[in-house]
Motif scaffolding. Structure first.
Motif, PDB file in Angstrom:
ATOM      1  N   TYR A  59      -1.446  -4.069 -10.370  1.00 19.10           N
ATOM      2  CA  TYR A  59      -0.141  -3.607 -10.860  1.00 19.10           C
ATOM      3  C   TYR A  59       0.229  -2.365 -10.069  1.00 19.10           C
ATOM      4  O   TYR A  59      -0.496  -1.363 -10.089  1.00 19.10           O
ATOM      5  N   ILE A  60       1.352  -2.437  -9.366  1.00 13.80           N
ATOM      6  CA  ILE A  60       1.864  -1.290  -8.630  1.00 13.80           C
ATOM      7  C   ILE A  60       3.269  -1.011  -9.143  1.00 13.80           C
ATOM      8  O   ILE A  60       4.092  -1.931  -9.262  1.00 13.80           O
ATOM      9  N   VAL A  61       3.559   0.244  -9.460  1.00 12.80           N
ATOM     10  CA  VAL A  61       4.831   0.611 -10.063  1.00 12.80           C
ATOM     11  C   VAL A  61       5.486   1.714  -9.240  1.00 12.80           C
ATOM     12  O   VAL A  61       4.822   2.692  -8.867  1.00 12.80           O
ATOM     13  N   GLN A  62       6.769   1.549  -8.974  1.00 13.31           N
ATOM     14  CA  GLN A  62       7.564   2.562  -8.270  1.00 13.31           C
ATOM     15  C   GLN A  62       8.819   2.832  -9.093  1.00 13.31           C
ATOM     16  O   GLN A  62       9.437   1.917  -9.620  1.00 13.31           O
ATOM     17  N   TRP A  63       9.200   4.109  -9.190  1.00 14.23           N
ATOM     18  CA  TRP A  63      10.394   4.457  -9.977  1.00 14.23           C
ATOM     19  C   TRP A  63      10.984   5.758  -9.436  1.00 14.23           C
ATOM     20  O   TRP A  63      10.936   6.789 -10.083  1.00 14.23           O
ATOM     21  N   GLY A  64      11.513   5.686  -8.234  1.00 10.75           N
ATOM     22  CA  GLY A  64      12.103   6.869  -7.628  1.00 10.75           C
ATOM     23  C   GLY A  64      11.149   8.044  -7.655  1.00 10.75           C
ATOM     24  O   GLY A  64       9.963   7.923  -7.336  1.00 10.75           O
ATOM     25  N   GLY A  65      11.658   9.190  -8.070  1.00  9.54           N
ATOM     26  CA  GLY A  65      10.827  10.393  -8.164  1.00  9.54           C
ATOM     27  C   GLY A  65      10.258  10.634  -9.539  1.00  9.54           C
ATOM     28  O   GLY A  65       9.753  11.735  -9.821  1.00  9.54           O
ATOM     29  N   LYS A  66      10.285   9.623 -10.389  1.00 10.44           N
ATOM     30  CA  LYS A  66       9.855   9.812 -11.778  1.00 10.44           C
ATOM     31  C   LYS A  66       8.349   9.677 -11.961  1.00 10.44           C
ATOM     32  O   LYS A  66       7.822  10.010 -13.026  1.00 10.44           O
ATOM     33  N   LEU A  67       7.644   9.154 -10.956  1.00 10.66           N
ATOM     34  CA  LEU A  67       6.203   8.969 -11.067  1.00 10.66           C
ATOM     35  C   LEU A  67       5.489   9.918 -10.109  1.00 10.66           C
ATOM     36  O   LEU A  67       6.004  10.237  -9.035  1.00 10.66           O
ATOM     37  N   ASP A  91       0.840  -1.197   0.000  1.00 12.58           N
ATOM     38  CA  ASP A  91       0.000   0.000   0.000  1.00 12.58           C
ATOM     39  C   ASP A  91       0.879   1.254   0.000  1.00 12.58           C
ATOM     40  O   ASP A  91       0.579   2.247  -0.677  1.00 12.58           O
ATOM     41  N   ARG A  92       1.971   1.204   0.753  1.00 14.75           N
ATOM     42  CA  ARG A  92       2.911   2.337   0.788  1.00 14.75           C
ATOM     43  C   ARG A  92       3.597   2.505  -0.571  1.00 14.75           C
ATOM     44  O   ARG A  92       3.827   3.618  -1.028  1.00 14.75           O
ATOM     45  N   MET A  93       3.908   1.387  -1.216  1.00 12.53           N
ATOM     46  CA  MET A  93       4.485   1.450  -2.561  1.00 12.53           C
ATOM     47  C   MET A  93       3.533   2.147  -3.529  1.00 12.53           C
ATOM     48  O   MET A  93       3.941   2.978  -4.344  1.00 12.53           O
ATOM     49  N   ALA A  94       2.229   1.817  -3.441  1.00 10.90           N
ATOM     50  CA  ALA A  94       1.240   2.468  -4.302  1.00 10.90           C
ATOM     51  C   ALA A  94       1.153   3.963  -4.012  1.00 10.90           C
ATOM     52  O   ALA A  94       0.981   4.773  -4.925  1.00 10.90           O
ATOM     53  N   ALA A  95       1.281   4.337  -2.745  1.00  8.82           N
ATOM     54  CA  ALA A  95       1.220   5.755  -2.379  1.00  8.82           C
ATOM     55  C   ALA A  95       2.427   6.516  -2.906  1.00  8.82           C
ATOM     56  O   ALA A  95       2.345   7.726  -3.173  1.00  8.82           O
ATOM     57  N   ARG A  96       3.546   5.813  -3.078  1.00  9.14           N
ATOM     58  CA  ARG A  96       4.759   6.445  -3.590  1.00  9.14           C
ATOM     59  C   ARG A  96       4.799   6.468  -5.112  1.00  9.14           C
ATOM     60  O   ARG A  96       5.563   7.239  -5.702  1.00  9.14           O
ATOM     61  N   GLY A  97       4.018   5.598  -5.738  1.00 12.07           N
ATOM     62  CA  GLY A  97       4.119   5.462  -7.181  1.00 12.07           C
ATOM     63  C   GLY A  97       2.779   5.456  -7.875  1.00 12.07           C
ATOM     64  O   GLY A  97       1.909   6.278  -7.595  1.00 12.07           O
ATOM     65  N   MET A  98       2.588   4.501  -8.778  1.00 14.71           N
ATOM     66  CA  MET A  98       1.392   4.445  -9.623  1.00 14.71           C
ATOM     67  C   MET A  98       0.721   3.088  -9.499  1.00 14.71           C
ATOM     68  O   MET A  98       1.382   2.059  -9.394  1.00 14.71           O
ATOM     69  N   ARG A  99      -0.605   3.111  -9.526  1.00 12.42           N
ATOM     70  CA  ARG A  99      -1.406   1.903  -9.438  1.00 12.42           C
ATOM     71  C   ARG A  99      -2.310   1.808 -10.661  1.00 12.42           C
ATOM     72  O   ARG A  99      -2.943   2.789 -11.054  1.00 12.42           O
ATOM     73  N   PHE A 100      -2.346   0.630 -11.275  1.00  7.35           N
ATOM     74  CA  PHE A 100      -3.186   0.385 -12.449  1.00  7.35           C
ATOM     75  C   PHE A 100      -4.415  -0.406 -12.015  1.00  7.35           C
ATOM     76  O   PHE A 100      -4.301  -1.409 -11.326  1.00  7.35           O
ATOM     77  N   THR A 101      -5.597   0.045 -12.437  1.00  5.32           N
ATOM     78  CA  THR A 101      -6.844  -0.615 -12.047  1.00  5.32           C
ATOM     79  C   THR A 101      -7.446  -1.484 -13.155  1.00  5.32           C
ATOM     80  O   THR A 101      -8.403  -2.211 -12.903  1.00  5.32           O
ATOM     81  N   GLN A 102      -6.876  -1.396 -14.369  1.00 10.61           N
ATOM     82  CA  GLN A 102      -7.389  -2.186 -15.495  1.00 10.61           C
ATOM     83  C   GLN A 102      -6.264  -3.026 -16.082  1.00 10.61           C
ATOM     84  O   GLN A 102      -6.109  -3.140 -17.292  1.00 10.61           O
ATOM     85  N   GLY A 103      -5.480  -3.638 -15.191  1.00  8.89           N
ATOM     86  CA  GLY A 103      -4.355  -4.459 -15.617  1.00  8.89           C
ATOM     87  C   GLY A 103      -4.713  -5.935 -15.589  1.00  8.89           C
ATOM     88  O   GLY A 103      -5.472  -6.396 -14.730  1.00  8.89           O
ATOM     89  N   TYR A 104      -4.137  -6.698 -16.494  1.00 12.14           N
ATOM     90  CA  TYR A 104      -4.473  -8.104 -16.665  1.00 12.14           C
ATOM     91  C   TYR A 104      -3.221  -8.973 -16.736  1.00 12.14           C
ATOM     92  O   TYR A 104      -2.132  -8.502 -17.074  1.00 12.14           O
ATOM     93  N   SER A 105      -3.415 -10.241 -16.446  1.00 12.46           N
ATOM     94  CA  SER A 105      -2.380 -11.239 -16.684  1.00 12.46           C
ATOM     95  C   SER A 105      -2.565 -11.819 -18.077  1.00 12.46           C
ATOM     96  O   SER A 105      -3.670 -11.793 -18.629  1.00 12.46           O
ATOM     97  N   ASN A 106      -1.488 -12.338 -18.635  1.00 13.92           N
ATOM     98  CA  ASN A 106      -1.582 -12.951 -19.958  1.00 13.92           C
ATOM     99  C   ASN A 106      -2.455 -14.189 -19.970  1.00 13.92           C
ATOM    100  O   ASN A 106      -2.945 -14.600 -21.017  1.00 13.92           O
ATOM    101  N   SER A 107      -2.653 -14.781 -18.816  1.00 11.07           N
ATOM    102  CA  SER A 107      -3.429 -16.021 -18.715  1.00 11.07           C
ATOM    103  C   SER A 107      -4.004 -16.125 -17.309  1.00 11.07           C
ATOM    104  O   SER A 107      -3.467 -15.526 -16.376  1.00 11.07           O
ATOM    105  N   PRO A 108      -5.073 -16.917 -17.134  1.00 12.47           N
ATOM    106  CA  PRO A 108      -5.580 -17.163 -15.789  1.00 12.47           C
ATOM    107  C   PRO A 108      -4.910 -18.345 -15.100  1.00 12.47           C
ATOM    108  O   PRO A 108      -5.439 -18.874 -14.121  1.00 12.47           O
TER     109      PRO A 108
END
Length: 433
Positions: free
Chosen positions: A288-296, A31-48
């Motif tokens: 999907y949660i993404v962190q990239w220093g101060g770039k996001l 949750d802290r990672m999401a607060a520091r970066g970006m969260r995708f709500t319409q992300g999928y896996s290639n397969s179930p």
């Protein structure tokens, strides 16, 4: 140069984490990672299901291009197979980066074919420690065939009694310390087995001897055990992120967290329905949660459609590494979205499964779904739970999406008749979803 840490959970449900609406306090670090970066709500896996998604991830291409990915799932019965696995000659995320001077490591689950014909070090990873198969006991490290399955660079290692999630975290942190010393750019693929069965927590201390006999134990586990497994996974992710901060690597490291498919029996996927092995949203929609220093932009949220193989294209794009000319990516780089969370990339997503003859396509807010002889059309912007079938109300859209799916499907040919389509348990073992 940009470093990469790709953290892959196993069978994590879409809403298991607090930042995705989870109903249990199990994920403070993510949750802290999401607060520091970006969260995708319409992300999928290639397969179930596990292995096919991993084929898509490592190649950046639809898994249906490779014979081994037709197995749902790949099990230990394929040990020694010369056909069912990732061909060593195929370019991969680690092999392409390694050609550009990157150090590459897989800490965790491989599940893309067995030695001597297949393996992590044959497909671009310089270093590997973890299981080669799917689910293994968290304490004895035996697979569902009863075989010991924990290797380091191809050789068996004995850590009997050591909780696997903690072992993988320790290895990942040690790897980061080594890279901080030599300052080489790196790819760390941290592929946990948690929270995949068997249902074992750190606190159990390996006392559940039944799991050494049948690690799929259908009479084991509970929502409380499952929650504890996620807490340990979350703690491990937090340790990795803390190490990046303390070693001065965070600013130049792109970190992605996701799951290989939707959740299992004890997962929370609300408001989605279905789970692993299903092409309903609960089987393929993943966090999907993404962190990239101060770039996001901190705390940003994107509704961009994406799937697993897109992150391969994204990481290689960030590294300035093109696809091999003979193996162009099916994935699309998400760098424009990371730079501007409001950006939109037109995207069509497709899936197929031998199990129950499932087919699916997502375009914008619309989803075409077919299960055996039944067809469905859903507007996911209004009905994420896939309860209101609009096929009769919008026959033209249904026909258009069916035709578009058929054109895509024709690229890959039929699923081989002999391909495995095995459930961990049968419908009679469990109540219906």
């Amino acid at each position: 140069m940009t470093n990469f840490v790709f953290i892959l959970a196993d069978d994590l449900g879409y809403a298991d984490l607090g930042c995705y609406g989870g109903r249990q306090p199990v994920s403070p670090e993510l949750d802290r990672m999401a607060a520091r970066g970006m969260r995708f709500t319409q992300g999928y896996s290639n397969s179930p299901v596990c292995s096919p998604t991993r084929f898509g991830l490592i190649t950046g291409r639809y898994q249906y291009r490779l014979r081994g990915a037709a197995e749902e799932p790949m099990t230990g019965k394929f040990r020694g197979s010369t056909e069912i696995g990732l061909p060593p000659a195929h370019p991969t995320l680690p092999s392409l980066l390694r050609e550009r001077g990157y150090r590459t490591a897989l800490v965790g689950k491989w599940h893309l074919g067995y030695p001597p014909h297949f393996g992590p070090q044959k497909s671009g990873y310089e270093y590997h420690i973890g299981p080669l198969s799917g689910g293994v006991s968290y304490f004895s490290h035996v697979d569902r065939m009863g075989k010991h399955d924990l290797v380091r660079n191809g050789d068996a290692v004995d850590y009997h009694g050591r909780y696997l999630t903690d072992l993988l975290t320790d290895e990942a942190v040690s790897y980061l310390h080594a890279r901080a010393q030599d300052r080489d750019p790196f790819l760390l693929s941290l592929h946990y087995t948690a929270p995949h069965w068997p249902w074992e927590t750190r606190e159990q201390g390996g006392s559940n001897a039944q799991t050494d006999q049948d690690i799929r134990h259908l009479d084991g586990g509970s929502v409380h055990v499952y929650a504890d497994m996620i807490r340990t996974l979350d703690e491990g992710c937090g340790r990795v992120l803390k190490a990046l901060d303390e070693l001065g690597l965070a600013e130049d490291t792109l970190v992605v967290f996701t799951s290989d498919n939707g959740g299992e029996r004890f997962s929370d996927s609300w408001p989605l329905v279905g789970g692993k092995m299903d092409l309903t949203e609960g089987g393929i929609r993943v966090p999907y949660i993404v962190q990239w220093g101060g770039k996001l932009r901190p705390g940003s949220v994107s509704r961009q459609l994406c799937m697993t193989m897109d992150w391969t294209a994204t990481m290689l794009d960030a590294a300035g590494v093109p696809a091999h000319p003979d193996y162009p990516f099916d994935g699309v780089s998400m760098l424009p979205v990371l730079r501007d969370h409001a950006a939109e990339i037109p995207r069509e997503l497709f899936w197929r499964m031998k199990h129950r003859s499932q087919r699916a396509m997502r375009e914008g807010s619309w989803k075409y779904l077919a299960i055996e002889d039944n067809e469905y059309l859903f507007d996911l912007s209004a009905d994420e739970r896939e309860r209101a079938n609009l096929a009769r109300r919008h026959p033209d859209r249904l026909a258009q999406m069916r035709a578009r799916y058929d054109r895509w499907n024709a690229i890959f040919g039929p699923i081989p008749a002999e391909a495995n389509s095995e459930l961990v348990y049968t419908d009679k073992d469990m109540p219906s979803r």
